[in-house]
Every structure is written in structure tokens, then in C-alpha cells.
Design a protein around this motif. Structure first.
Motif, PDB file in Angstrom:
ATOM      1  N   LYS A   1       0.851  -1.195   0.000  1.00  0.00           N
ATOM      2  CA  LYS A   1       0.000   0.000   0.000  1.00  0.00           C
ATOM      3  C   LYS A   1       0.884   1.240   0.000  1.00  0.00           C
ATOM      4  O   LYS A   1       1.715   1.426   0.885  1.00  0.00           O
ATOM      5  N   ILE A   2       0.675   2.106  -0.994  1.00  0.00           N
ATOM      6  CA  ILE A   2       1.506   3.308  -1.098  1.00  0.00           C
ATOM      7  C   ILE A   2       0.688   4.591  -0.996  1.00  0.00           C
ATOM      8  O   ILE A   2       1.252   5.684  -0.941  1.00  0.00           O
ATOM      9  N   GLN A   3      -0.631   4.460  -0.967  1.00  0.00           N
ATOM     10  CA  GLN A   3      -1.472   5.669  -1.053  1.00  0.00           C
ATOM     11  C   GLN A   3      -2.840   5.363  -0.465  1.00  0.00           C
ATOM     12  O   GLN A   3      -3.288   4.216  -0.457  1.00  0.00           O
ATOM     13  N   ASP A   4      -3.495   6.387   0.057  1.00  0.00           N
ATOM     14  CA  ASP A   4      -4.842   6.250   0.605  1.00  0.00           C
ATOM     15  C   ASP A   4      -5.672   7.444   0.155  1.00  0.00           C
ATOM     16  O   ASP A   4      -5.145   8.493  -0.217  1.00  0.00           O
ATOM     17  N   GLY A   5      -6.998   7.294   0.197  1.00  0.00           N
ATOM     18  CA  GLY A   5      -7.892   8.401  -0.109  1.00  0.00           C
ATOM     19  C   GLY A   5      -8.096   8.660  -1.591  1.00  0.00           C
ATOM     20  O   GLY A   5      -7.359   8.171  -2.442  1.00  0.00           O
ATOM     21  N   CYS A   6      -9.153   9.443  -1.877  1.00  0.00           N
ATOM     22  CA  CYS A   6      -9.511   9.744  -3.270  1.00  0.00           C
ATOM     23  C   CYS A   6     -10.220  11.090  -3.328  1.00  0.00           C
ATOM     24  O   CYS A   6     -11.070  11.391  -2.477  1.00  0.00           O
ATOM     25  N   ASN A   7      -9.873  11.888  -4.337  1.00  0.00           N
ATOM     26  CA  ASN A   7     -10.488  13.206  -4.513  1.00  0.00           C
ATOM     27  C   ASN A   7     -11.408  13.263  -5.730  1.00  0.00           C
ATOM     28  O   ASN A   7     -11.801  14.345  -6.166  1.00  0.00           O
TER      29      ASN A   7
END
Length: 443
Positions: free
Chosen positions: A150-156
Motif C-alpha cells: 500500500k503506497i497511497q490512501d484516499g480519493c479526490n
């Protein structure tokens, strides 16, 4: 010694976080037991992507309490963010832990065991208000061939059908040095392949301060330098990240697997607009062309939603024709499932379930043909396969693994092949999904 059991629901990011929570418990002295056994603590990492996912999360929480009424049942993750107040009233749930609080699992349990009457209000935060990446990591995984990182979390993005920006928050990226160090540790234990994953992978690095900003491509180049690592596979990509420069630079990296998952959802521009997807069908097709120019016969896979609100027979026909034109290797076909709290849930012209099923079956039939054709295109080619597990077909045992394009291939079973990289010629189709690798037919 207390016994703990964990169960994961949902995506690869959730799977990674469940592995990380298990290691936190192991390091704290808990004995990890299968979820089907009696335990002192049950942790369910929940999913909330659809109303059905919410229901499955509730069912699993109640199942855990029924297995041991005296146990501590912990609801963690996305469903907690979506329905925390509801879960506080659920008699089957003893603790709720939201996203960005999973690193505190052990201390939250310690506090609970020391004073069960004390309210734990701080175990769920306003996830949309944080810019902090939750620092979970793993040192080992049960499957010693492929590791999800896992390298990233969240979404815009705020697609009209999706609750994830509300349960996962805004884009938050993991520091590159932490990613590289974790991959070095895992490679040292025998992993040859890593899969980079995140909630919106293509947004990696966009939240860093300007002076620290790096892109997903920059990170991949850093990872490529890790000694002992043989393969880098990418999780789901936003189509717009695929530029000629991006594809050209990736093609220079020998460890990159030419297997690209570009999430489409619909081949009809009118439907894409209602979904609030930020590209057109023509732009998506151009991205596929770019990848096919940069890599010889790459595997391109996708997601498609059928029966989105307002999808007419004409719109569905446009999507079907488009899918045939693109020629995907694999398609994950989903019937639109209403998610309370999203714009799509309140849209007019909701499509009946029966119509969704007909359209889904039609695309699944198409998917099977395209997938078969793609696998067949590799007959006669020399390729490398990472061996993963035993496999039985028509009474014969094989060892099965995946090519760099994620095509399944098999060799006659031998002990000790798990984790081996074998090169040979794909000579025939064992069945619709698996090709035979002839080790004596190398060029």
C-alpha cells in the motif's frame, strides 16, 4: 495469551491493512487463530463500497459474536466511517476503529481490557479532515511469491456512485523511503514480485509539499533499483495518467509487468458524464493505444458497471461495441449497486435488477471470449512464469503461476517450485484459463 482472529472484507488495500493489524497483534503477544475458531478478540476489517458490502460487514460482526459471546468484537475500517453511530448501538460490536486509527489497535484493546466502561470516542476521526497517511507496514506475508504494497490512501475524484472519498478521505501518500524500505525487507525474505496498490494509485505524491513532490513514475523508478526484486506490478490506474511519456519511461524498466488495469466503468460518454468520470471513451481508447505502442501485446484489464441509473438500451449497446473495439484481456463486470449517501442513489431512472442481470451476463460472455483470445495469442511464445501454487486438472497435478502479463501457466508438479521463476515456451492450452509451459522448448 489472548487469542485473536481477523477477517477481511473488500479491496486489496483492506487486505494489506488486515495483514498489518495481524502483525501488530502478533508483536504484542497475541496468538493468531483462524476466524472460524473461538477467539478472545475478533477483528473484522469492514467494507462499505455498496449497501451489500455494508450488509456483509454487519453479518460478519454478528457471526463473530455468536462464535464466542464473551469475545471482544472489533469493527474496523470503511463501514465504521460510514455508519459509526449505528455500530455504537449494535450489541454485537464492542469496539469501533476507523480508518487512520488502525495503527493504534493494540493500545485501544489494552485500554478496553483495563476499563471496559470507559468510552472510546477517539477511535473514529473525521477522515475527510486529515492529511496524515496512516503508517501501517508489513514484514512478512503468508504467500511468498507476490506482496501487495500500500503506497497511497484516499480519493479526490467523487464519482457519483462511490462512497469511498467519504470513508477514506482525501488523497494521502506514503513517503517514498518508507515504501522502498518495506520492499527491501520483503524482498530479503524471498518475495520476487510486488504489486503497488492504493485507493487512487494515480494520485500518488500529489499531496506532498511542492519541494517534496514526486510522481508515481518517480516512485516506480526508485523501487526498480531494489536488488533481488524481479517484478513490479501496478494496481488500478486512472486512465489519464497514461501519457506517451509515462508509457515510454515504464517500458525502459525491465521489472515492470506489462499488465495494466485501467478502470473504465462505461464505454458511453453520456453514462461516463453521469458517473462524474473525468475522461471520455475516446481518451480512454487513446490510453490503450499508447500502452500497446510502448509494450508488445500488453494485458489491459478493466472494470465495467452495467445498469447505472439512466443507462438505456442504446447506451448499453454503445458500451458493448466499445468493449469489443478495445479488446480487453479481462473485465470485471459489476451490476450497479445503490450506495446510500452518493449522488447516484438519488438519480432518476434506476435500472431494474432483471435488466442489470441480462446486461451483466451478456458482458461476461464477451469477457470470456476476449480473455480466451488473449491467452491463445501467447501460444508459441517464450515467457517467464512465477510459480505460485499446486493445481489439479483432470486428475493430474501441476504447479501453476503467472506470466508478467498475468496469464496463468502450468508445469508438471514438483516439490520446491513455489517462488521459482521458470522460462519456457507456452505450447498448448490446458483449459480455458491455463496454458502449459514447456521447459524443454526454450528458444
Amino acid at each position: 495469551m489472548r487469542k485473536a482472529a481477523l477477517h477481511n472484507l473488500g479491496c486489496k488495500v483492506n487486505s494489506y491493512e488486515t495483514e498489518a493489524m495481524q502483525q501488530l497483534l502478533e508483536n504484542a503477544g497475541y496468538e493468531i487463530v483462524p476466524f472460524t475458531e473461538e477467539a478472545d478478540v475478533y477483528i473484522i476489517n469492514t467494507c462499505s463500497v455498496t449497501n451489500i458490502a455494508d450488509k456483509k460487514s454487519r453479518q460478519m460482526l454478528h457471526r463473530a459474536k455468536n462464535m464466542n459471546p464473551d469475545s471482544v468484537v472489533v469493527a474496523a475500517g470503511c463501514y465504521v466511517q460510514a455508519a459509526g453511530e449505528e455500530l455504537k448501538k449494535d450489541v454485537a460490536v464492542d469496539l469501533i476503529i476507523g480508518n487512520n486509527k488502525k495503527t493504534e489497535l493494540v493500545s485501544i484493546l489494552d485500554d478496553y481490557f483495563s476499563d471496559r466502561e470507559e468510552a472510546l470516542e477517539e477511535t473514529v476521526i473525521d477522515i475527510r479532515g486529515t492529511r496524515e497517511y496512516e503508517s501501517l507496514s508489513i514484514d512478512k506475508i503468508a504467500d511468498h511469491t507476490r506482496a501487495f504494497i500500500k503506497i497511497q490512501d484516499g480519493c479526490n475524484q467523487f464519482c457519483s456512485y462511490c462512497i469511498i472519498p467519504y470513508t477514506r478521505g482525501q488523497v494521502r501518500s506514503r513517503k517514498p523511503e518508507e515504501v522502498v524500505e518495506e520492499i527491501k525487507r520483503l524482498t530479503a525474505t524471498g518475495f520476487k514480485e510486488v504489486v503497488l496498490t492504493g485507493i487512487h494509485l494515480s494520485s500518488y505524491g500529489k499531496d506532498f509539499p511542492v519541494e517534496e513532490r514526486i510522481t508515481l513514475l518517480d516512485l516506480i523508478i526508485k523501487i526498480h533499483e531494489v536488488e533481488g526484486l524481479k517484478r513490479i506490478r501496478l494496481g488500478s490506474l486512472e486512465p489519464r495518467i497514461v501519457t506517451e511519456e509515462f508509457a515510454k519511461e515504464l517500458s525502459k524498466l525491465s521489472k515492470i509487468c506489462p499488465h495494466f488495469h485501467l478502470s473504465l466503468q462505461s464505454g458511453c460518454d453520456a453514462t461516463l458524464k453521469r458517473m462524474n468520470r473525468h475522461y471520455s471513451a475516446k481518451e480512454f481508447y487513446h490510453c490503450c493505444d499508447i500502452l500497446r505502442e510502448a509494450f508488445p501485446n500488453p494485458a489491459i484489464t478493466t472494470d465495467v458497471i452495467v445498469g447505472f441509473p439512466g443507462e438505456t438500451e442504446e447506451e448499453f449497446a454503445i458500451t458493448r461495441e466499445y468493449l469489443e473495439k478495445v479488446r480487453f484481456y479481462e473485465m470485471h463486470v459489476f451490476k450497479y449497486s445503490k450506495r446510500n449517501g452518493t449522488k447516484a442513489a438519488d438519480m432518476p431512472d434506476q435500472v431494474p435488477e432483471q435488466v442489470k442481470s441480462v446486461r451483466s451476463n451478456e458482458l461476461l460472455t464477451l469477457e470470456k471470449k476476449m480473455s480466451h483470445d488473449y491467452r491463445k495469442s501467447y501460444l508459441g511464445s517464450t515467457t517467464e512464469v512465477l510459480m505460485e501454487e499446486a493445481y489439479e486438472w483432470n486428475g493430474t497435478r501441476y504447479m501453476i503461476g503467472h506470466t508478467r502479463e498475468y496469464v496463468k501457466a502450468a508445469v508438471p508438479f514438483e516439490e520446491g517450485l513455489k517462488g521459482a521463476l521458470l522460462t519456457g515456451t507456452l505450447t498448448e492450452m490446458l483449459n480455458d484459463e491455463v496454458l502449459l509451459l514447456n521447459l524443454n522448448g526454450q528458444n
